[in-house]
Scaffold this active site. Structure first.
Site, PDB file in Angstrom:
ATOM      1  N   ASP A 183      -1.361  -0.739   6.064  1.00  0.00           N
ATOM      2  CA  ASP A 183      -1.585  -0.082   7.355  1.00  0.00           C
ATOM      3  C   ASP A 183      -3.068   0.091   7.664  1.00  0.00           C
ATOM      4  O   ASP A 183      -3.427   0.446   8.783  1.00  0.00           O
ATOM      5  CB  ASP A 183      -0.919   1.298   7.395  1.00  0.00           C
ATOM      6  CG  ASP A 183      -1.630   2.313   6.502  1.00  0.00           C
ATOM      7  OD1 ASP A 183      -1.876   3.444   6.957  1.00  0.00           O
ATOM      8  OD2 ASP A 183      -1.947   1.975   5.346  1.00  0.00           O
TER       9      ASP A 183
ATOM     10  N   ASN B 246      -4.575   9.344  -6.630  1.00  0.00           N
ATOM     11  CA  ASN B 246      -3.441  10.269  -6.583  1.00  0.00           C
ATOM     12  C   ASN B 246      -2.108   9.552  -6.446  1.00  0.00           C
ATOM     13  O   ASN B 246      -1.068  10.196  -6.298  1.00  0.00           O
ATOM     14  CB  ASN B 246      -3.592  11.238  -5.408  1.00  0.00           C
ATOM     15  CG  ASN B 246      -4.847  12.069  -5.492  1.00  0.00           C
ATOM     16  OD1 ASN B 246      -5.779  11.882  -4.735  1.00  0.00           O
ATOM     17  ND2 ASN B 246      -4.883  13.006  -6.434  1.00  0.00           N
TER      18      ASN B 246
ATOM     19  N   ARG C 256     -12.050   6.165  -2.933  1.00  0.00           N
ATOM     20  CA  ARG C 256     -12.590   7.431  -2.414  1.00  0.00           C
ATOM     21  C   ARG C 256     -14.118   7.436  -2.312  1.00  0.00           C
ATOM     22  O   ARG C 256     -14.679   7.781  -1.266  1.00  0.00           O
ATOM     23  CB  ARG C 256     -12.132   8.577  -3.313  1.00  0.00           C
ATOM     24  CG  ARG C 256     -12.505   9.966  -2.807  1.00  0.00           C
ATOM     25  CD  ARG C 256     -12.319  11.007  -3.893  1.00  0.00           C
ATOM     26  NE  ARG C 256     -11.088  10.782  -4.631  1.00  0.00           N
ATOM     27  CZ  ARG C 256     -10.905  11.193  -5.886  1.00  0.00           C
ATOM     28  NH1 ARG C 256     -11.881  11.811  -6.543  1.00  0.00           N
ATOM     29  NH2 ARG C 256      -9.769  10.968  -6.504  1.00  0.00           N
TER      30      ARG C 256
ATOM     31  N   ASP D  40       0.869  -1.167   0.000  1.00  0.00           N
ATOM     32  CA  ASP D  40       0.000   0.000   0.000  1.00  0.00           C
ATOM     33  C   ASP D  40       0.913   1.226   0.000  1.00  0.00           C
ATOM     34  O   ASP D  40       2.110   1.126   0.320  1.00  0.00           O
ATOM     35  CB  ASP D  40      -0.895  -0.024   1.249  1.00  0.00           C
ATOM     36  CG  ASP D  40      -1.827   1.168   1.319  1.00  0.00           C
ATOM     37  OD1 ASP D  40      -2.355   1.584   0.273  1.00  0.00           O
ATOM     38  OD2 ASP D  40      -2.011   1.708   2.431  1.00  0.00           O
TER      39      ASP D  40
ATOM     40  N   SER E 139      -5.998   5.062  -3.810  1.00  0.00           N
ATOM     41  CA  SER E 139      -6.003   6.469  -4.208  1.00  0.00           C
ATOM     42  C   SER E 139      -5.764   6.639  -5.706  1.00  0.00           C
ATOM     43  O   SER E 139      -4.912   5.966  -6.299  1.00  0.00           O
ATOM     44  CB  SER E 139      -4.926   7.237  -3.435  1.00  0.00           C
ATOM     45  OG  SER E 139      -4.837   8.567  -3.899  1.00  0.00           O
TER      46      SER E 139
ATOM     47  N   GLY F 224      -8.106   3.391   3.489  1.00  0.00           N
ATOM     48  CA  GLY F 224      -7.759   2.296   2.591  1.00  0.00           C
ATOM     49  C   GLY F 224      -8.757   1.995   1.502  1.00  0.00           C
ATOM     50  O   GLY F 224      -8.469   1.205   0.595  1.00  0.00           O
TER      51      GLY F 224
ATOM     52  N   ASP G 237      -0.144   5.066   0.906  1.00  0.00           N
ATOM     53  CA  ASP G 237      -0.370   6.076   1.949  1.00  0.00           C
ATOM     54  C   ASP G 237      -0.319   5.428   3.331  1.00  0.00           C
ATOM     55  O   ASP G 237      -1.122   4.555   3.658  1.00  0.00           O
ATOM     56  CB  ASP G 237      -1.727   6.747   1.737  1.00  0.00           C
ATOM     57  CG  ASP G 237      -1.827   7.424   0.375  1.00  0.00           C
ATOM     58  OD1 ASP G 237      -0.855   8.066  -0.031  1.00  0.00           O
ATOM     59  OD2 ASP G 237      -2.872   7.279  -0.284  1.00  0.00           O
TER      60      ASP G 237
END
Length: 250
Positions: A204, A148, A71, A24, A146, A68, A26
């Site tokens: 996470d 992004n 969006r 992952d 994401s 996680g 972020d």
């Protein structure tokens, strides 16, 4: 599938060979989970206040409904927790539109603004593990909900380290399920040419370790950046660390 005959020496798992690491982004490689938390807090606080929605948004909501997930799934789940149902809309809806996508796009604008203002630097321990795995010839991919992710990887100087990135844009284009389903991780392993059972999922978020546990992956590693050790284990992590450098055998 091909299996790379390379040992990833994880403490307490030294007898197991893993061919790929599926990270992952972020909160695992970069502290952008904090940026996302700020953006979600800014967006939902403003939205709840404007619409008289109670109770007010808190970081507990982030971990329970948002962290996680893709969006729009996060928007839908958090609003549903307050009994709010909006039309789905489309990803082209402008920020501020009274749709799931419109609210989600408002959050994305907030994220991009905070990223521009504050920048991002990869966790030192995460870079150390990437260097270690690269030296062993272990294949690596980023698996992030994401949209992004490419911008974050570029800002953190990590774009060149990953041959495969499966992100929110890929979920949309491929029509696969996002986390907590295992599909994103399985696609990343497939694109690396590695079997799921020879891959390690590193996450996470609770939805992320749930995704790892739902698949046939060789190991699910939880990184405790705030979700809590017990919660990560209860949701599917087999081992939990506070820093990825702990995964480098001494």
């Amino acid at each position: 599938m091909t299996t790379i005959n390379t040992a990833w020496a994880i403490p307490q798992w030294d007898d197991r060979r893993f061919a790929a690491a599926l990270f992952d982004l972020d909160g695992v490689l970069t502290p952008t989970a904090e940026v996302h938390m700020k953006a979600w807090r800014r967006m939902f606080t403003d939205y709840f206040t404007a619409h008289g929605i109670t109770p007010e948004y808190s970081d507990d909501d982030y971990f329970a409904y948002v962290d996680g997930k893709p969006r729009y799934d996060g928007v839908r789940a958090c609003l549903a927790s307050r009994g709010v149902v909006l039309p789905e809309g489309t990803p082209d809806d402008p920020a501020g539109a009274e749709t799931i996508c419109g609210v989600g796009n408002t959050k994305n604008d907030a994220f991009e603004a905070i990223l521009r203002e504050e920048g991002v630097e990869a966790y030192r321990g995460s870079v150390a593990l990437i260097d270690h795995l690269e030296s062993l010839g272990v294949a690596m991919a980023v698996v992030s909900s994401s949209r992004n992710a490419p911008a974050v990887l570029e800002a953190a100087g990590l774009s060149h380290r990953f041959e495969v990135v499966v992100d929110g844009n890929v979920v949309a284009s491929e029509g696969i399920s996002g986390k907590p389903a295992p599909d994103m991780f399985s696609l990343a392993a497939r694109r690396l040419g590695v079997a799921d059972e020879d891959s390690v999922v590193v996450e996470d978020a609770l939805s992320g370790v749930q995704a790892g546990a739902a698949g046939d992956f060789g190991l699910v590693v939880g990184v405790d950046r705030g979700a809590g050790v017990d919660a990560l284990i209860d949701n599917g992590a087999q081992i939990v660390v506070s820093d990825l450098e702990e995964l480098i055998a001494q």
